[in-house]
Design an enzyme around this catalytic site. Structure first.
Site, PDB file in Angstrom:
ATOM      1  N   HIS A   1       0.884  -1.175   0.000  1.00  0.00           N
ATOM      2  CA  HIS A   1       0.000   0.000   0.000  1.00  0.00           C
ATOM      3  C   HIS A   1       0.913   1.214   0.000  1.00  0.00           C
ATOM      4  CE1 HIS A   1      -3.495  -2.511   1.242  1.00  0.00           C
ATOM      5  NE2 HIS A   1      -2.533  -3.231   1.785  1.00  0.00           N
TER       6      HIS A   1
ATOM      7  N   GLU B   1      -6.940 -12.372   6.400  1.00  0.00           N
ATOM      8  CA  GLU B   1      -5.884 -11.713   7.191  1.00  0.00           C
ATOM      9  C   GLU B   1      -6.337 -11.823   8.647  1.00  0.00           C
ATOM     10  OE1 GLU B   1      -5.577  -7.479   6.552  1.00  0.00           O
ATOM     11  OE2 GLU B   1      -3.638  -7.307   7.590  1.00  0.00           O
TER      12      GLU B   1
ATOM     13  N   ASP C   1       3.474  -5.032   2.639  1.00  0.00           N
ATOM     14  CA  ASP C   1       2.186  -4.473   3.066  1.00  0.00           C
ATOM     15  C   ASP C   1       2.284  -2.968   3.336  1.00  0.00           C
ATOM     16  OD1 ASP C   1      -0.523  -4.685   3.548  1.00  0.00           O
ATOM     17  OD2 ASP C   1      -0.350  -5.719   5.469  1.00  0.00           O
TER      18      ASP C   1
HETATM   19  N1  ADE Z   1      -4.830  -1.161   4.217  1.00  0.00           N
HETATM   20  C1  ADE Z   1      -3.513  -0.968   4.373  1.00  0.00           C
HETATM   21  N2  ADE Z   1      -2.946  -2.044   4.916  1.00  0.00           N
HETATM   22  C2  ADE Z   1      -3.919  -2.969   5.098  1.00  0.00           C
HETATM   23  C3  ADE Z   1      -3.967  -4.276   5.617  1.00  0.00           C
HETATM   24  N3  ADE Z   1      -2.883  -4.906   6.068  1.00  0.00           N
HETATM   25  N4  ADE Z   1      -5.156  -4.908   5.665  1.00  0.00           N
HETATM   26  C4  ADE Z   1      -6.248  -4.293   5.231  1.00  0.00           C
HETATM   27  N5  ADE Z   1      -6.267  -3.066   4.736  1.00  0.00           N
HETATM   28  C5  ADE Z   1      -5.116  -2.397   4.657  1.00  0.00           C
HETATM   29 ZN    ZN Z   2      -2.541  -5.063   2.662  1.00  0.00          ZN
END
Ligand code: ADE
Ligand code: ZN
Length: 344
Positions: free
Chosen positions: A30, A211, A289
């Site tokens: 991200h 997750e 991430d």
């Molecule tokens: N947005 C940024 N990082 C994230 C993550 N690890 N899980 C969900 N949304 C996100």
């Molecule tokens: Zn993510």
């Protein structure tokens, strides 16, 4: 005579240098999560934005999360300093330089359009800033790229549909779409219509699933959203039939080990299911991430995981190869990177 710990240290150093030499693709990043505290403070000063923490050290000390939501609260607050095209350019350029240092040859980057439109920032500013840096990164650093807008799943599907319409003028810059943000209580099925619309245009889709959320969300992402990759997906390990299906269908998981530890999705790196998933034949990739928040970029994710799970050089090669194979690069480019990995 060398002591046992000297030998262990030498072994570690040689694994680390092997990791450094592996060409890698980063498939789960991200861009807003690569905003380092130093840049956050510099941009806050530039725009006269007040921050909740008084120093870089105090902010870093606050990066102690019990779950995904605690992180997201800080992540969305931090993104508030990103206001003009230069900010998005600088953010992306800084990430690409870090990626280059880790021998990343290809990146597939997420950004969250709604995080910015909700603050009144024009999408042209966001997209132009990111894309200009990606073009410069390709020309100057040799890093190829794909760009993937993500919809925020805590917002409504209608909000995603409206955002898709706002993104229309910039569509040529996007290679697929994704789904992120707070997971539990916001199942993939909520976004069935907007994802069908995107797929009808011939674009691939991905989604965060498994997750924090249950294996059922991974099934929904596969069966309803028809994703070509699952972001995270680690809770698949709880469902043997799902693991077999992922392996059979060769659906890549974009796993983020340090993120999973920081957000308490796993009790420790040693307990991470990455190696088990790999051994079951699942296409697993290592990614960072939100590296500014989770203590390491992709290289550190590889090093820490190799150490915690005692990964061999062959397993590390296989992980790097899976990142290339799981990417959206053209087959000719994939073959070129895979040949380099093969020779290591
Ligand atoms: N947005 C940024 N990082 C994230 C993550 N690890 N899980 C969900 N949304 C996100
Ligand atoms: Zn993510």
């Amino acid at each position: 005579m060398s002591s046992f710990s000297d030998l262990l240290q030498k072994d570690r150093a040689s694994t680390d240098s092997f990791i450094a030499r592996l060409p890698k693709a980063e498939l789960h990043l991200h861009i807003e999560g690569s905003l380092e505290p130093e840049m956050m403070f510099a941009k806050a000063k530039k725009h006269g934005v007040a921050l909740a923490h008084s120093s870089v050290a105090e902010l870093r000390a606050a990066y102690d999360f019990a779950n995904l939501q605690e992180f997201l609260d800080l992540y969305y607050a931090g993104a508030n300093v990103l206001r003009d095209q230069d900010d998005f350019y600088d953010l992306t350029w800084a990430y690409l330089q870090r990626a280059k240092a880790d021998n990343v040859v290809h990146v597939e980057i997420f950004f969250d359009p709604q995080t910015h439109t909700a603050r009144g920032i024009d999408l042209e500013i966001v997209v132009e800033g990111i894309v200009q840096a990606l073009h410069d990164g390709e020309a100057e650093l040799g890093i190829t790229w794909r760009l993937i807008p993500n919809f925020l799943r805590h917002l409504s599907e209608q909000d995603a549909i409206d955002t898709l319409a706002e993104l229309e003028p910039y569509m040529e810059n996007f290679h697929g779409f994704g789904l992120d943000s707070s997971e539990v209580g916001f199942p993939p099925s909520k976004f069935a219509r907007v994802f069908a619309e995107i797929r009808s245009r011939g674009l691939p889709v991905v989604a965060h699933a498994g997750e924090e959320g249950p294996p059922e969300y991974i099934y929904e992402a596969l069966d309803i959203l028809k994703v070509s990759r699952i972001d995270h997906g680690i809770r698949a390990i709880e469902d043997e039939a799902l693991v077999s299906r992922l392996a059979r269908a060769q659906i890549p998981l974009t796993v983020c080990p340090l993120s999973n530890v920081k957000l308490c999705a796993v009790p420790s790196l040693e307990a991470h299911p990455l190696k088990k998933l790999m051994k079951a034949g699942v296409v697993v990739t290592i990614n960072s991430d939100d590296p500014a928040y989770f203590g390491g970029y992709i290289g550190e994710n590889y090093r820490a995981t190799a150490k915690a799970l005692d990964l061999s050089n062959d397993e590390l090669k296989s992980l790097a190869a899976m990142s290339i194979r799981g990417s959206w690069l053209h087959e000719v480019q994939k073959a070129r990177h895979l040949a380099v990995i093969d020779q290591l």
